[in-house]
Write a protein that holds these residues in place. Sequence first.
Motif, mmCIF file in Angstrom:
data_model
loop_
_atom_site.group_PDB
_atom_site.id
_atom_site.type_symbol
_atom_site.label_atom_id
_atom_site.label_comp_id
_atom_site.label_asym_id
_atom_site.label_seq_id
_atom_site.Cartn_x
_atom_site.Cartn_y
_atom_site.Cartn_z
ATOM 1 N N ASP A 1 -10.019 -2.714 -1.202
ATOM 2 C CA ASP A 1 -9.181 -1.659 -0.626
ATOM 3 C C ASP A 1 -7.712 -1.905 -0.951
ATOM 4 O O ASP A 1 -7.019 -1.055 -1.518
ATOM 5 C CB ASP A 1 -9.338 -1.635 0.899
ATOM 6 N N TYR A 2 -7.236 -3.089 -0.566
ATOM 7 C CA TYR A 2 -5.820 -3.393 -0.738
ATOM 8 C C TYR A 2 -5.450 -3.527 -2.211
ATOM 9 O O TYR A 2 -4.335 -3.189 -2.613
ATOM 10 C CB TYR A 2 -5.459 -4.660 0.039
ATOM 11 N N VAL B 1 -2.429 -1.216 -3.721
ATOM 12 C CA VAL B 1 -1.237 -1.827 -4.313
ATOM 13 C C VAL B 1 -1.166 -1.535 -5.811
ATOM 14 O O VAL B 1 -0.142 -1.066 -6.326
ATOM 15 C CB VAL B 1 -1.224 -3.354 -4.055
ATOM 16 N N VAL B 2 -2.261 -1.802 -6.509
ATOM 17 C CA VAL B 2 -2.227 -1.701 -7.971
ATOM 18 C C VAL B 2 -2.125 -0.249 -8.427
ATOM 19 O O VAL B 2 -1.512 0.037 -9.468
ATOM 20 C CB VAL B 2 -3.472 -2.390 -8.580
ATOM 21 N N SER B 3 -2.689 0.692 -7.657
ATOM 22 C CA SER B 3 -2.588 2.099 -8.063
ATOM 23 C C SER B 3 -1.132 2.566 -8.050
ATOM 24 O O SER B 3 -0.715 3.341 -8.921
ATOM 25 C CB SER B 3 -3.445 2.986 -7.153
ATOM 26 N N ARG B 4 -0.335 2.089 -7.074
ATOM 27 C CA ARG B 4 1.082 2.464 -7.057
ATOM 28 C C ARG B 4 1.837 1.807 -8.214
ATOM 29 O O ARG B 4 2.747 2.399 -8.806
ATOM 30 C CB ARG B 4 1.730 2.075 -5.723
ATOM 31 N N VAL C 1 0.458 -0.986 3.371
ATOM 32 C CA VAL C 1 -0.577 -2.021 3.288
ATOM 33 C C VAL C 1 -0.415 -3.023 4.421
ATOM 34 O O VAL C 1 -1.391 -3.478 5.025
ATOM 35 C CB VAL C 1 -0.535 -2.725 1.914
ATOM 36 N N THR C 2 0.832 -3.370 4.735
ATOM 37 C CA THR C 2 1.091 -4.275 5.857
ATOM 38 C C THR C 2 0.565 -3.689 7.160
ATOM 39 O O THR C 2 -0.112 -4.366 7.946
ATOM 40 C CB THR C 2 2.597 -4.565 5.980
ATOM 41 N N ALA C 3 0.883 -2.414 7.388
ATOM 42 C CA ALA C 3 0.409 -1.762 8.612
ATOM 43 C C ALA C 3 -1.108 -1.712 8.647
ATOM 44 O O ALA C 3 -1.737 -2.003 9.678
ATOM 45 C CB ALA C 3 0.990 -0.351 8.703
ATOM 46 N N ALA C 4 -1.733 -1.345 7.512
ATOM 47 C CA ALA C 4 -3.193 -1.250 7.460
ATOM 48 C C ALA C 4 -3.845 -2.608 7.713
ATOM 49 O O ALA C 4 -4.829 -2.716 8.463
ATOM 50 C CB ALA C 4 -3.623 -0.703 6.102
ATOM 51 N N VAL D 1 -2.758 -12.819 -0.959
ATOM 52 C CA VAL D 1 -3.266 -12.448 -2.280
ATOM 53 C C VAL D 1 -2.657 -11.136 -2.772
ATOM 54 O O VAL D 1 -1.958 -11.105 -3.784
ATOM 55 C CB VAL D 1 -4.806 -12.365 -2.265
ATOM 56 N N ARG D 2 -2.894 -10.033 -2.056
ATOM 57 C CA ARG D 2 -2.533 -8.711 -2.601
ATOM 58 C C ARG D 2 -1.034 -8.448 -2.623
ATOM 59 O O ARG D 2 -0.542 -7.783 -3.549
ATOM 60 C CB ARG D 2 -3.236 -7.606 -1.807
ATOM 61 N N LEU D 3 -0.293 -8.922 -1.626
ATOM 62 C CA LEU D 3 1.143 -8.654 -1.592
ATOM 63 C C LEU D 3 1.977 -9.812 -2.134
ATOM 64 O O LEU D 3 3.205 -9.710 -2.176
ATOM 65 C CB LEU D 3 1.591 -8.319 -0.161
#
Length: 736
Positions: free
Chosen positions: A605-606, A610-613, A639-642, A679-681
Amino acid sequence: MSTYLFRLGRWAFRRRRWVLAFWLVVLVAAIVTATASGGQTNDEFTIPGTESQQTTDLLEQKLPALAGAQTQIVFAAPGGGSITEPAYQSAIQSALTQAKSVPQVVSVSDASQSVAPDGRVAQSFVQYSEDPAGVKDSSIDDLVKAMQPVRDAGVQVEYTGSVYPGWRIEVSETPELVGIAVALVILLVTFGALVAAGMPIATAVIGVVISLMGVTAVAAVVDVASASTTVAIMLGLSCGIDYGLFILYRHRNQLLRGTPTEDSVALALGTSGSSVVFAALTVVIALCGLAVVGIPFLTVMGLCAAAAVTIALLVALTLLPALAGFAGPTLIRFVSTRLRPGHHETVAKTAATEPARTFGAKWARFVVRFRIPVLFAGVALLVVLAIPALDIQLGLPTSGSQPTSTTERKAYDLVEDNFGPGFNGPLLVVADGAVSQDSVQQLAVALDQQPGVASAAPLAVNDQVAVVRVIPTTAPNDEETADLVHRIRDNRATVEAAAGGVPVTVGGTTASNVDVSQKLADALPVFLAVVVGLAFVLLTLAFRTILVPIKSILGFLLSVAAAFGAQVALFQWGWGEHIFGITPTETISFLPIIMLAIIFGLSSDYEVFVVSRIKEDHSETGDARGAVERGTAQSARVVTAAALIMFSIFVAFMFTDDPTIKALGFSFAAGVFLDAFVVRLTLVPAVMAIVRGKLWYHPQWFAKYVPDPDIEGKHLEERLAAEWSSDPAGSRTPRG
């Protein structure tokens, strides 16, 4: 895909009354169906293909008196006295005689024949005609009433077994309410507007109620583990809020930039909605992948959770645009506080129009600037956290892992302290055939001579089958008990020779737990290969490059290993014993495979968000490193909020009494937190800044033969820009 979702968003917006009516009808229908079905979850597991399941099936056919559910009643004399005192014995015998007349009870053993060596504790076994799912609560209530004279005599009475008072896990609404309250606070901070904050929660709750009612209805026709409901609620609620958040955040920002409401709703669904679809598909694939394990209760659990995520997706794609149509400009009607008037509006407009000034942008610039040390530090942190996972020990929950205040734990401790640990997990060795009394005794003697056996004695015999109860010297989840099960099976020829050559199998709850753990361990590599392989294909299709999926999978492995390590340290090693009020015990054997499925899906999901933006910015500018900064900045806040919402919902489930649910909640929360923030951010932007444009490489044949799903909505926005600019009336609504 983005074009179809754009049209869907516009359709839902224009027909919002019909869309709302449809979902309300579905909600009412689900509630009525579930209520009428009377379905209840249970924890009766079948494990096809295992020897323990074959033993259970054999007993059901040839000795049904031992195949039904069982309650173990433990009597303890007060003040260190003897349970054999006449007053106590008289009360116990009278109560057990009355217990024989309880509906569904077929036999009650004599407690005077099972007294602990010190004489303080005795036990009796109540056998039912039905399996655990078929035992009525009224029968258990009548059994408790029958034991009241024993309590009146001052004797402590506790219960355990496959059914006992309070054995059904009641689904508590408290974790959901706590999670929703925390999610509302996070959404208020994220949006700064009350209506915008409440909308994702409203849609998620509708989806969860539909899912929960559906699971209840299904439980009327198939066995559904009680943990299935919990997992479905956790994922349905968290994913529902997250999916709504991603779409609504894009819509809100577009409104602040002056896009008309209808156009903005449709465009948000066509862009962020594409990411939501791919993200949900990875979660569903991972959950459905549980079917490859071959254990029915895990398959049902995965399908129930996948259905909850699917419903959350459908609600986000249809009901959310409809509600956004009803809300209109109130979505950007910001809350104003006396201490900081206008603060929320300022923050929102900055995020929408000047994302480079946000904290997320500052963090992205920091990560890109110090990408190499950040990469090493992040990987080192996850590796250190993962170290305890090397000592992971698997087992299924027993009464010994329950809170000390529960009756099953009290009964477990009384038996362990006065009889021995093995009496809490006896094995059933079944000889399939006509066996003489002498052969049964010889079988018991042969088993009694096995290392690790405290005692072995005939339990039942008829002209078709004979059963010997074997008491290990160690506790049910002890590794030596598992070794004993395997040793008896490995020495089957010797054991069968003692039984006169009749085939012999080993079963019982303890042997079943051993078989489940072994089957899960064997299935784990296959499951991981199937799920990762399918998700790799899906992510490759979404981003049209093989390097992004590889990076995503490696990041997932790091985060899930770190979460495993934290779980082992706190729950298995006991570091969290006083923090969480738990008894240190083995890691639940099905936790790793469920956690791999769920965390892999959520991490994807994350990754997608992230990568789509980043890809969207890179497609526009061609500046690989700058795209990492800007794309991360634009996705960091949402993403942080989610992630915080999902983390909070999982943490809320740790405040239950059930240790299994606590372990699940903690593991999911740790996995989500580490994957989203470390990892993601952090690691993902660092790696992408190092690799730069090479990350988007794909062979020429790939671009030629594989369709472009336009996950970032670039082609959609280009087409809409052309339509809007050529509209002679200056309308922002695209033609067609």
